[in-house]
Every structure is written in structure tokens, then in C-alpha cells.
Write an enzyme that holds these catalytic residues in place. Structure first.
Site, mmCIF file in Angstrom:
data_model
loop_
_atom_site.group_PDB
_atom_site.id
_atom_site.type_symbol
_atom_site.label_atom_id
_atom_site.label_comp_id
_atom_site.label_asym_id
_atom_site.label_seq_id
_atom_site.Cartn_x
_atom_site.Cartn_y
_atom_site.Cartn_z
ATOM 1 N N ASP A 105 74.098 28.448 -62.114
ATOM 2 C CA ASP A 105 75.537 28.446 -62.664
ATOM 3 C C ASP A 105 76.725 27.583 -62.590
ATOM 4 O O ASP A 105 76.602 27.331 -63.534
ATOM 5 C CB ASP A 105 76.475 29.718 -61.758
ATOM 6 C CG ASP A 105 76.119 29.748 -60.695
ATOM 7 O OD1 ASP A 105 75.553 28.963 -60.184
ATOM 8 O OD2 ASP A 105 77.524 30.313 -59.972
ATOM 9 N N GLY A 106 75.866 26.713 -61.425
ATOM 10 C CA GLY A 106 76.497 25.534 -61.922
ATOM 11 C C GLY A 106 76.087 24.547 -62.840
ATOM 12 O O GLY A 106 76.882 23.814 -63.937
ATOM 13 N N SER A 107 74.474 24.312 -63.241
ATOM 14 C CA SER A 107 74.149 24.271 -64.629
ATOM 15 C C SER A 107 75.403 25.111 -65.998
ATOM 16 O O SER A 107 75.350 22.959 -66.927
ATOM 17 C CB SER A 107 73.017 24.075 -64.724
ATOM 18 O OG SER A 107 72.109 23.669 -63.581
ATOM 19 N N SER A 150 66.671 30.584 -62.318
ATOM 20 C CA SER A 150 66.911 31.102 -60.922
ATOM 21 C C SER A 150 65.889 31.476 -59.960
ATOM 22 O O SER A 150 65.556 32.483 -60.962
ATOM 23 C CB SER A 150 68.427 31.025 -60.569
ATOM 24 O OG SER A 150 68.366 31.331 -59.497
ATOM 25 N N ASP A 152 67.021 33.142 -57.257
ATOM 26 C CA ASP A 152 67.784 34.598 -57.004
ATOM 27 C C ASP A 152 68.073 35.558 -57.064
ATOM 28 O O ASP A 152 68.835 36.195 -56.446
ATOM 29 C CB ASP A 152 69.195 33.288 -56.372
ATOM 30 C CG ASP A 152 68.226 31.823 -55.573
ATOM 31 O OD1 ASP A 152 67.612 32.148 -54.819
ATOM 32 O OD2 ASP A 152 69.591 31.071 -54.936
ATOM 33 N N ARG A 187 52.355 41.631 -33.149
ATOM 34 C CA ARG A 187 53.272 40.771 -32.886
ATOM 35 C C ARG A 187 54.908 41.265 -33.873
ATOM 36 O O ARG A 187 54.188 42.319 -35.175
ATOM 37 C CB ARG A 187 52.960 38.979 -32.790
ATOM 38 C CG ARG A 187 52.511 38.700 -32.079
ATOM 39 C CD ARG A 187 52.545 37.323 -32.549
ATOM 40 N NE ARG A 187 51.403 36.625 -31.149
ATOM 41 C CZ ARG A 187 51.600 35.835 -31.458
ATOM 42 N NH1 ARG A 187 50.983 34.885 -33.154
ATOM 43 N NH2 ARG A 187 50.728 34.801 -30.552
ATOM 44 N N MET A 194 65.011 33.161 -49.602
ATOM 45 C CA MET A 194 65.523 31.553 -50.023
ATOM 46 C C MET A 194 66.452 32.576 -50.855
ATOM 47 O O MET A 194 66.746 33.763 -50.689
ATOM 48 C CB MET A 194 65.400 31.409 -51.234
ATOM 49 C CG MET A 194 64.632 29.089 -50.345
ATOM 50 S SD MET A 194 64.741 29.027 -51.702
ATOM 51 C CE MET A 194 63.818 27.333 -50.723
ATOM 52 N N HIS A 286 60.157 26.697 -49.857
ATOM 53 C CA HIS A 286 60.479 26.460 -50.743
ATOM 54 C C HIS A 286 58.843 26.742 -51.707
ATOM 55 O O HIS A 286 58.730 26.946 -52.843
ATOM 56 C CB HIS A 286 60.328 24.934 -51.529
ATOM 57 C CG HIS A 286 61.644 23.727 -51.770
ATOM 58 N ND1 HIS A 286 61.923 24.619 -50.199
ATOM 59 C CD2 HIS A 286 63.121 24.132 -52.443
ATOM 60 C CE1 HIS A 286 63.074 23.811 -50.074
ATOM 61 N NE2 HIS A 286 63.612 23.727 -51.532
ATOM 62 N N ARG A 289 59.434 28.257 -54.195
ATOM 63 C CA ARG A 289 59.772 28.591 -56.162
ATOM 64 C C ARG A 289 58.848 27.873 -56.528
ATOM 65 O O ARG A 289 58.719 27.690 -57.535
ATOM 66 C CB ARG A 289 61.051 27.388 -55.827
ATOM 67 C CG ARG A 289 62.260 27.640 -55.890
ATOM 68 C CD ARG A 289 63.601 26.794 -55.590
ATOM 69 N NE ARG A 289 63.658 25.485 -56.352
ATOM 70 C CZ ARG A 289 64.521 24.610 -55.592
ATOM 71 N NH1 ARG A 289 65.590 25.299 -54.996
ATOM 72 N NH2 ARG A 289 64.480 23.472 -55.641
HETATM 73 O O1 F6P Z 1 67.762 27.792 -57.015
HETATM 74 C C1 F6P Z 1 68.507 28.348 -55.373
HETATM 75 C C2 F6P Z 1 67.528 28.021 -54.222
HETATM 76 O O2 F6P Z 1 66.390 28.668 -54.399
HETATM 77 C C3 F6P Z 1 68.699 28.839 -52.739
HETATM 78 O O3 F6P Z 1 68.375 29.604 -52.808
HETATM 79 C C4 F6P Z 1 68.172 28.213 -52.649
HETATM 80 O O4 F6P Z 1 69.299 27.603 -50.886
HETATM 81 C C5 F6P Z 1 68.311 26.872 -53.005
HETATM 82 O O5 F6P Z 1 67.722 27.004 -54.206
HETATM 83 C C6 F6P Z 1 67.753 25.398 -52.447
HETATM 84 O O6 F6P Z 1 67.085 24.200 -53.142
HETATM 85 P P1 F6P Z 1 67.353 23.057 -52.989
HETATM 86 O O7 F6P Z 1 66.412 22.696 -51.398
HETATM 87 O O8 F6P Z 1 66.886 22.539 -53.828
HETATM 88 O O9 F6P Z 1 68.569 22.084 -52.470
#
Ligand code: F6P
Length: 365
Positions: A105-107, A150, A152, A187, A194, A286, A289
Site C-alpha cells: 500500500d505504501g508503494s 505482498s 501479508d 514439546r 509475519m 524472511h 518471503r
Molecule cells: O511485506 C510485509 C512484511 O513481510 C511484514 O509482514 C514484515 O513486518 C515486513 O515485511 C518486514 O520487512 P523488512 O524486513 O523488509 O522491513
């Protein structure tokens, strides 16, 4: 000949390469020139060899690559008008009058701002002697189309963002692996996933792995979440479960808006006077991602990339900047800023601890 540029921005997500491949090839198929802007907005501001003309074979094999091969960055310069002026100059120098941006959303907000400012940026470039009025004339209308990349799944107005199903698959796989060792030692594991303002990954991973308890930002557990979680876990143990999995979103909160951390949850599960479980924390980070995109994200990126090029070619000066979405399995176009503003409403509702509102907004998405 129309010149369409594609860029990826913000955090990378699996499927972005499929988007770039589809946009490049669809642009060429439609008789346009295709460009890639490398390193997100940074590439637009710096220009030079970060803006490259692409051919059909340049994106060969990209569907099965993870991350984004054209790079991405969080660009501070683009927040300033000075940076956006440089970006406009670089676009004109390359003859680019249409931009497709895949990001969060920022981009996408940045993209809309850029388009709104475009006429005044052109005026300034003429006033400061960079270009003549004739030179900027063919660029009077800038078309921008957004695609949501994204992990998320946090943008309102679309059922899925490009990358979210790949991250979900990665989390499920990781939990499966953890479960084997959890079972062996009997355990408990607290798995952090994320999602700063969005609990979709945690919630869906919890459902898909049969987790014992889930924490998400939008719906904090009741005031007595400690007792609730412990009694559920205790019950599961009593009926013979040898492993305990609690999934927690990185943005998880309690009813007062305080962060619930994996350590807090671990201490509770391990408390000698309570459950006394041998407990470990795993932060997936990460890993979620990276890696290749699952079939759904390849398909989504490809279909939406094709639609983005069509949207760019059909746009008129009066068309609002649009974002490509998927709703009930149909690829759609929606006004970009409406989706972004609705998304911000959820984050604001969470911030002021109006969790009912946050859930209601998520439900209507
Ligand atoms: O893309 C969103 C996200 O995966 C968030 O869930 C997470 O907080 C963030 O990116 C972390 O991204 P970076 O390490 O690139 O700042």
C-alpha cells in the site's frame, strides 16, 4: 509507440517475477516498448542503467524464480518532491509515459501521488529549462496502474495479494517440520509469523496446520487469554496430544493494545506452576518471503500483469488510478486510493483498539 515501464517496490513477494514477465510480454504483444525500472523508485530517481528496455527473451524463466529479479528498495528520495522531479525527468528522457507498479500500500500511495503531481512536475521541468514545452507535450498524461504484491494479504478490496499463498505454504511446511520434532520430545513451540497489521498469515496457517492457539492483531484474545490458552492446551494434552503449536503474528496485541510477544507465550506454557511444557520459540522471519512462488501466485501475477497492461492502454486522462484485484476468482480493476484508504482504516482501528471495527472492516473486504 507507447512505452510502458514496470517496477517492483516495497517488500518483495513471490510472484513478482511472474508479474514483470507478464507485463513485459503483454506490452510487447500489444506493440508497445517494455521497460523495467530496477531497484524500485530508487531506479526511477537515479535513472541511467536502472531503466532498461526489455525484450521477450529477457524475462525467460522468470516465472519460477523467487523474490524480484529487477530488485526493490525503500526509497527515501521519492518521498521528497526533488526526488519525484528527478523521476519525472528520467521518465521523459526514456520516453516512458505509463507505469505499472507492483508493491504494497505504501508503494501504491506513492504512485498515486506521483500521478496527481505529474502536471506540476512537467511545468517545473519546463520552467527550470530541463525540457521545452514541445518536448514535454507528448507526456501530458501519465498512466499508472497498481498491482498488489505482498505476503501479508493486507490490502482491502482484493481477495489475495500476490505472494500471500506462497508465504502461507512456506509457513505450513515449516510447521510440519517443527511438528515432527515437537512430537518426538513432547514439546510446545511458539511460531512467530509475519504480518504487522494483518493476521491473515497467522490465522490461515493456524487453520491449515491445526494449531492449538493463534494470536492476530485484529482480534486480540479476551482479557483472560492466558487462562484460555492454557486451558485449551491442557485439554489437548489430556486427550493425548504430544505436541503443542501456538502461532503468533508479529503484530499480535492484547485487548489494551499491548504487544503479545512469543517470549510471553513461551513463559506461560513453560511455567512450572502451570503447564510446565518444554517450550521453544521459532521465528520464521524472511524464510516466509523467499523461495519460489506457488502455482496460485504464478497464475495471479500472470493474469493481473496482463490486465495491468490492458488497463494502461485503455486509460484516459479522466480515469482514476486503478489497482488490479481478484474478487471471487475474477480479475478486476478498482480505484487504487479507495483500496489504500480502506486498508489504512483497518490499521487505524487497530491502533485505537477498536477491534470490533477492525474485524468488521476485514469482513467487508
Ligand atoms: O511485506 C510485509 C512484511 O513481510 C511484514 O509482514 C514484515 O513486518 C515486513 O515485511 C518486514 O520487512 P523488512 O524486513 O523488509 O522491513
Amino acid at each position: 509507440k507507447k512505452k510502458i515501464a514496470i517496477m517492483t517496490s516495497g517488500g518483495d513477494s513471490p510472484g513478482m517475477n511472474g508479474v514483470v514477465r507478464a507485463c513485459v510480454r503483454m506490452a510487447l504483444h500489444m506493440g508497445c516498448d517494455a521497460y523495467c525500472i530496477y531497484e524500485g523508485y530508487e531506479g526511477l530517481v537515479q535513472g541511467g542503467n536502472l531503466i532498461r528496455k526489455m525484450e521477450w527473451y529477457d524475462v525467460r524463466g522468470w516465472l519460477s524464480e523467487g523474490g524480484t529479479l529487477i530488485g526493490t528498495a525503500r526509497c527515501m528520495a521519492f518521498y521528497e518532491r526533488e526526488g519525484r522531479l528527478k523521476a519525472a525527468k528520467n521518465m521523459i528522457l526514456n520516453g516512458i509515459d505509463a507505469l505499472i507498479i507492483c508493491g504494497g500500500d505504501g508503494s501504491l500511495t506513492g504512485a498515486d501521488k506521483f500521478r496527481a503531481e505529474w502536471p506540476s512536475l512537467l511545468e517545473e521541468l519546463v520552467a527550470n529549462g530541463t525540457f521545452t514545452a514541445q518536448e514535454v507535450h507528448p507526456f501530458s498524461h501519465l498512466n499508472i496502474v497498481g498491482l498488489v504484491g505482498s505476503i501479508d494479504n493486507d490490502l482491502s478490496g482484493t481477495d489475495a495479494t500476490i505472494g500471500c499463498y506462497s508465504a502461507l505454504a512456506r509457513i505450513c511446511h515449516a510447521v510440519d517440520l517443527i511438528e515432527a520434532t515437537a512430537y518426538s520430545h513432547s514439546r510446545a513451540f511458539v511460531v512467530e509469523v509475519m504480518g504487522r497489521h494483518c493476521g491473515w498469515l497467522a490465522l490461515m496457517a493456524g487453520v491449515a496446520t491445526g494449531a492449538d492457539f493463534i494470536f492476530i492483531p485484529e482480534k486480540p484474545s479476551e482479557d483472560n487469554w492466558r487462562e484460555e490458552m492454557c486451558s485449551i492446551v491442557e485439554h489437548h494434552r489430556k486427550i493425548g496430544k504430544r505436541k503443542t503449536i501456538v502461532i503468533i503474528a508479529e503484530g499480535a496485541l492484547d485487548r489494551e493494545g499491548n504487544k503479545i510477544t512469543p517470549t510471553m507465550v513461551k513463559d506461560l506454557l513453560a511455567d512450572k506452576d502451570g503447564l510446565g511444557l518444554d517450550t521453544r520459540i521459532t521465528t520464521l522471519g524472511h524464510v516466509q518471503r523467499g523461495g519460489t512462488a506457488v502455482a496460485y501466485d504464478r497464475m495471479l501475477g500472470t493474469l493481473q500483469g496482463v490486465e495491468a497492461v490492458k488497463a494502461v492502454l485503455e486509460a484516459t486522462p479522466d480515469t482514476k488510478t486503478c489497482v488490479i484485484t481478484i474478487n471471487e476468482n475474477k480479475i478486476m480493476r478498482k480505484p487504487l486510493m479507495e483500496a489504500v484508504l480502506d486498508t489504512k482504516k483497518v490499521a487505524k482501528a487497530i491502533e485505537r483498539q477498536d477491534f470490533e471495527e477492525a474485524m468488521a472492516l476485514r469482513d467487508t473486504e
